[in-house]
Design a protein around this motif. Structure first.
Motif, PDB file in Angstrom:
ATOM      1  N   PRO A  77      41.374  36.095  37.943  1.00 16.39           N
ATOM      2  CA  PRO A  77      39.903  36.314  38.097  1.00 16.39           C
ATOM      3  C   PRO A  77      39.131  35.879  36.735  1.00 16.39           C
ATOM      4  O   PRO A  77      39.663  36.155  35.768  1.00 16.39           O
ATOM      5  N   ARG A  78      38.341  34.979  37.115  1.00 15.17           N
ATOM      6  CA  ARG A  78      37.203  34.444  36.019  1.00 15.17           C
ATOM      7  C   ARG A  78      38.095  33.551  35.141  1.00 15.17           C
ATOM      8  O   ARG A  78      37.394  33.275  33.948  1.00 15.17           O
ATOM      9  N   GLY A  79      39.249  33.169  35.331  1.00 15.53           N
ATOM     10  CA  GLY A  79      40.104  32.479  34.428  1.00 15.53           C
ATOM     11  C   GLY A  79      40.530  32.892  33.193  1.00 15.53           C
ATOM     12  O   GLY A  79      40.610  32.173  32.216  1.00 15.53           O
ATOM     13  N   ALA A  80      40.599  34.102  33.035  1.00 15.80           N
ATOM     14  CA  ALA A  80      41.139  34.821  31.924  1.00 15.80           C
ATOM     15  C   ALA A  80      42.434  34.386  31.686  1.00 15.80           C
ATOM     16  O   ALA A  80      43.552  34.960  32.592  1.00 15.80           O
ATOM     17  N   ALA A  81      42.703  33.942  30.593  1.00 10.98           N
ATOM     18  CA  ALA A  81      44.141  33.339  30.134  1.00 10.98           C
ATOM     19  C   ALA A  81      45.214  34.400  30.283  1.00 10.98           C
ATOM     20  O   ALA A  81      46.333  34.039  30.116  1.00 10.98           O
ATOM     21  N   PHE A  82      44.757  35.623  29.677  1.00 11.30           N
ATOM     22  CA  PHE A  82      45.591  36.741  29.227  1.00 11.30           C
ATOM     23  C   PHE A  82      45.235  37.949  30.195  1.00 11.30           C
ATOM     24  O   PHE A  82      45.726  39.030  29.706  1.00 11.30           O
ATOM     25  N   SER A  83      44.725  37.693  31.355  1.00 12.32           N
ATOM     26  CA  SER A  83      44.194  38.822  32.354  1.00 12.32           C
ATOM     27  C   SER A  83      43.382  39.716  31.642  1.00 12.32           C
ATOM     28  O   SER A  83      42.252  39.357  31.179  1.00 12.32           O
ATOM     29  N   LEU A  84      43.505  40.970  31.320  1.00 11.51           N
ATOM     30  CA  LEU A  84      42.613  41.888  31.027  1.00 11.51           C
ATOM     31  C   LEU A  84      42.535  41.855  29.476  1.00 11.51           C
ATOM     32  O   LEU A  84      43.461  42.028  28.738  1.00 11.51           O
ATOM     33  N   GLN A  85      41.339  42.214  29.107  1.00 12.46           N
ATOM     34  CA  GLN A  85      41.193  42.355  27.429  1.00 12.46           C
ATOM     35  C   GLN A  85      41.859  43.542  27.029  1.00 12.46           C
ATOM     36  O   GLN A  85      41.549  44.458  27.612  1.00 12.46           O
ATOM     37  N   PRO A  86      42.574  43.357  25.753  1.00 10.28           N
ATOM     38  CA  PRO A  86      43.245  44.546  25.419  1.00 10.28           C
ATOM     39  C   PRO A  86      42.431  45.576  24.418  1.00 10.28           C
ATOM     40  O   PRO A  86      42.302  45.618  23.422  1.00 10.28           O
ATOM     41  N   THR A  87      41.443  46.219  25.121  1.00 10.58           N
ATOM     42  CA  THR A  87      40.526  47.175  24.617  1.00 10.58           C
ATOM     43  C   THR A  87      41.169  48.472  24.757  1.00 10.58           C
ATOM     44  O   THR A  87      42.210  48.769  25.360  1.00 10.58           O
ATOM     45  N   VAL A 132      60.479  47.008  49.335  1.00 14.27           N
ATOM     46  CA  VAL A 132      59.652  47.200  48.396  1.00 14.27           C
ATOM     47  C   VAL A 132      58.831  45.659  47.946  1.00 14.27           C
ATOM     48  O   VAL A 132      59.618  44.764  48.121  1.00 14.27           O
ATOM     49  N   VAL A 133      57.633  45.459  47.285  1.00 11.57           N
ATOM     50  CA  VAL A 133      57.108  44.441  46.950  1.00 11.57           C
ATOM     51  C   VAL A 133      56.798  44.556  45.389  1.00 11.57           C
ATOM     52  O   VAL A 133      56.115  45.520  45.046  1.00 11.57           O
ATOM     53  N   VAL A 134      57.036  43.442  44.742  1.00 14.55           N
ATOM     54  CA  VAL A 134      56.540  43.606  43.353  1.00 14.55           C
ATOM     55  C   VAL A 134      55.746  42.365  43.031  1.00 14.55           C
ATOM     56  O   VAL A 134      56.044  41.192  43.306  1.00 14.55           O
ATOM     57  N   SER A 135      54.625  42.562  42.600  1.00 13.05           N
ATOM     58  CA  SER A 135      53.724  41.452  42.383  1.00 13.05           C
ATOM     59  C   SER A 135      53.434  41.315  40.959  1.00 13.05           C
ATOM     60  O   SER A 135      53.140  41.944  40.188  1.00 13.05           O
ATOM     61  N   ASN A 136      53.764  39.960  40.555  1.00 17.29           N
ATOM     62  CA  ASN A 136      53.747  39.354  39.413  1.00 17.29           C
ATOM     63  C   ASN A 136      52.401  38.540  39.427  1.00 17.29           C
ATOM     64  O   ASN A 136      52.082  37.759  38.389  1.00 17.29           O
ATOM     65  N   ALA A 137      51.687  38.536  40.407  1.00 22.42           N
ATOM     66  CA  ALA A 137      50.267  37.800  40.446  1.00 22.42           C
ATOM     67  C   ALA A 137      49.419  38.910  39.548  1.00 22.42           C
ATOM     68  O   ALA A 137      49.617  40.340  39.248  1.00 22.42           O
ATOM     69  N   ASP A 138      48.196  38.360  38.957  1.00 23.80           N
ATOM     70  CA  ASP A 138      47.289  39.149  38.149  1.00 23.80           C
ATOM     71  C   ASP A 138      46.899  40.150  38.854  1.00 23.80           C
ATOM     72  O   ASP A 138      46.612  40.207  40.322  1.00 23.80           O
ATOM     73  N   PRO A 139      46.751  41.693  38.470  1.00 26.58           N
ATOM     74  CA  PRO A 139      46.276  42.957  39.019  1.00 26.58           C
ATOM     75  C   PRO A 139      44.937  42.451  40.055  1.00 26.58           C
ATOM     76  O   PRO A 139      44.811  43.075  41.035  1.00 26.58           O
ATOM     77  N   GLY A 140      44.134  41.686  39.085  1.00 25.99           N
ATOM     78  CA  GLY A 140      42.780  41.657  40.022  1.00 25.99           C
ATOM     79  C   GLY A 140      42.862  40.810  41.332  1.00 25.99           C
ATOM     80  O   GLY A 140      42.487  41.030  42.384  1.00 25.99           O
ATOM     81  N   TYR A 141      43.631  39.844  41.076  1.00 23.28           N
ATOM     82  CA  TYR A 141      44.206  38.998  42.473  1.00 23.28           C
ATOM     83  C   TYR A 141      44.928  39.837  43.333  1.00 23.28           C
ATOM     84  O   TYR A 141      44.749  39.922  44.626  1.00 23.28           O
ATOM     85  N   THR A 142      45.952  40.637  42.909  1.00 17.61           N
ATOM     86  CA  THR A 142      46.620  41.754  43.790  1.00 17.61           C
ATOM     87  C   THR A 142      45.829  42.263  44.729  1.00 17.61           C
ATOM     88  O   THR A 142      46.245  42.293  45.651  1.00 17.61           O
ATOM     89  N   TYR A 143      44.812  43.055  43.971  1.00 18.74           N
ATOM     90  CA  TYR A 143      44.085  43.986  44.763  1.00 18.74           C
ATOM     91  C   TYR A 143      43.150  43.634  45.420  1.00 18.74           C
ATOM     92  O   TYR A 143      42.772  44.115  46.566  1.00 18.74           O
ATOM     93  N   ASP A 144      42.525  42.519  44.900  1.00 19.12           N
ATOM     94  CA  ASP A 144      41.301  42.081  45.740  1.00 19.12           C
ATOM     95  C   ASP A 144      41.607  41.060  47.054  1.00 19.12           C
ATOM     96  O   ASP A 144      41.112  41.105  47.951  1.00 19.12           O
TER      97      ASP A 144
END
Length: 511
Positions: free
Chosen positions: A438-448, A267-279
């Motif tokens: 991605p885009r230097g977002a300090a907290f990853s995705l905005q919590p909308t 198994v692989v667990v990615s603690n990288a940002d999801p955008g970076y993980t997938y892209d």
């Protein structure tokens, strides 16, 4: 079972500790020279600066991790409860304190605005009910839409789909109190008006279990978790960058490092940002999830200044955690959360009124993080995420620095500019290029609302079997408690067990 964890932020460490405690062969691969991810430690000329998170809530979530090895958190980390939690400053320098004691908090509201005392009681009750309704979902996977749909009646009943700002404005009249009591979404990278009120459970975390500081800084917790993982038999390798997650027949089978070597894993667990993980780490294997993330709304970014002075200010009105809410909030938030600016144009130059500042003075509590007689401080400045290909000029970064030092010198720390002996800074490019967000977002995705729960990247990849995701960009979101919860959810999914709830201790007597 062999598990590889990519990245050593709190989510990666939490997942790794749980996997190692369950008997799995666990290795953490960290590209930087020390563990921590966003919670990196800068040591400069005798000063210790936490690179990222400084607000510690929900100590029981750390206690759970040490209990897996039959150990106690307090034997490894000294946590100091803070009161006030935060001190918020208005334009004229008057301040409002967030207290642990609800009676003192009520008095603080009444002193600022007697007409809002009853409204604050109503607000506190609504937040408490939101917490009771939604906290259980923060430690469960949210991978089926029907689970999210079960939340809908609670969302409507508790008005939890409304923005946090609207929730506060419905109870409070004083303009400054409205800003102060709605600031918490900014701690997880969200706009107070766009972040649904279900995230106000952050406030209840603080009220029930307090805000703490770890002696030695947040890095002391990171180091203690790393040592715990190693005592459990896990391995940590720093200076090792992952280039690709290896996928065969739709299943993650290991990773390829930047030096070309490959590591096998079950198994692989990615603690990288999801955008970076997938892209970047998955590439063509990312499928629909990668496409969705490329169009997601990023959180705000940050300029972070680390300042060391060769004197202290015993008479400063600043507390341990401080919020400067003196600017035009509509202008500030409009600038920070604008989707983008037109290509080829420059952003408007910053003015002092464009700054939303969080000022951390750990030496108020812990003189050990600075040389004797010195003051260490850390200042966050809210900033918009980067557009594609955008760079922050040296002149623009210097202007941020000068505005911050000038504002602190003028009103809170007189003479600061002449007493600085250590300076370091990071900005949006650091979050993009070093922390791979991605885009230097300090907290990853905005919590909308539509980037929460089921809509947020899942803790188990729907595209690649054997791939799990943890961290701020995954469910349940940003902030240390949520990130720790993501590690628990992923470890439980790997163990093929339903994610259970934390063993929550009894809250404070003043609950």
């Amino acid at each position: 079972m062999r598990a590889i964890v990519i990245g050593s932020g709190f989510g990666g460490l939490a997942a790794a500790i749980r996997l190692a405690a369950a008997g799995h062969e666990t290795t953490v691969l960290e590209k930087q020279d020390r563990i921590g991810g966003r919670a990196y430690l800068y040591e400069l000329d005798g000063f210790r600066f936490d690179g990222g998170p400084t607000v510690i809530t929900a100590p029981f979530m750390f206690e759970e991790l040490f209990a897996l090895a039959g150990e106690r958190l307090e034997d490894h980390v000294q946590l100091v409860p803070l009161d006030p939690f935060y001190r918020a400053f208005d334009r004229d320098g008057t301040h409002f304190d967030f207290h642990a004691d609800p009676v003192r908090m009520q008095q603080e509201v009444a002193e600022r605005s007697p007409a809002d005392e009853r409204g604050y009681t109503r607000l506190r009750g609504r937040v408490s009910r939101i917490f009771d309704a939604f906290y259980p979902y923060t430690e469960r996977p949210m991978m089926q839409l029907h689970v999210m749909m079960r939340m809908l009646p609670f969302l409507l009943r508790h008005r939890a789909a409304l923005g946090v700002q609207r929730l506060v404005d419905g109870c409070i009249r004083d303009p400054f109190l409205r800003r102060a009591l709605a600031f918490h979404p900014l701690l997880i990278g969200g706009h107070p008006a766009r972040t649904p009120a279900l995230y106000s459970l952050i406030v209840e975390f603080e009220r029930r279990w307090g805000v703490h500081y770890a002696v030695g800084g947040t890095a002391a917790i990171v180091d203690a978790l790393g040592a715990l993982l190693q005592r459990l038999g896990g391995r940590i390798e720093c200076g090792v960058a992952v280039e690709r997650i290896l996928v065969r027949s739709g299943r993650a089978v290991g990773v390829r490092l930047e030096d070309g070597t490959e590591r096998d894993a079950d198994v692989v667990v990615s603690n990288a940002d999801p955008g970076y993980t997938y892209d970047r780490l998955l590439g063509p294997a990312s499928g629909l999830a990668g496409l969705r993330l490329r169009t997601a709304r990023p959180s705000m970014s940050l300029h972070v200044l680390y300042l060391g002075a060769d004197r202290t200010w015993p008479d400063t009105p600043l507390a341990h955690h401080n919020l400067m809410l003196s600017g035009d909030s509509r202008r500030v938030l409009g600038r920070v959360f604008a989707r983008s600016h037109r290509r080829g144009t420059r952003r408007e130059p910053l003015t002092a009124d464009d700054l939303f500042l969080y000022v951390h003075l750990p030496t108020r509590t812990d003189p050990s993080v600075a040389p004797e007689g010195c003051e260490a401080m850390y200042v966050l400045v809210a900033a918009p995420p980067l557009d594609v290909g955008e760079e922050i000029s040296d002149a623009a970064a210097r202007r941020v620095r000068d505005l911050v030092v000038g504002a602190l010198d003028e009103q809170y720390l007189p003479g600061l500019a002449g007493h600085l002996v250590v300076e370091h800074a990071i900005g949006p490019e650091h979050f993009r290029d070093v922390l791979n967000t991605p885009r230097g977002a300090a907290f990853s995705l905005q919590p909308t609302l539509f980037q929460s729960g089921w809509f947020r990247p899942h803790n188990r990849s729907p595209q690649v079997e054997g791939l799990y995701l943890v961290g701020a960009g995954t469910h349940p979101g940003a902030g240390i408690p949520a990130v720790l919860a993501s590690g628990k959810i992923a470890a439980d999914l790997i163990g093929h067990r339903p994610a259970g709830r934390s063993r929550r201790p009894t809250a404070r007597a003043h609950r």
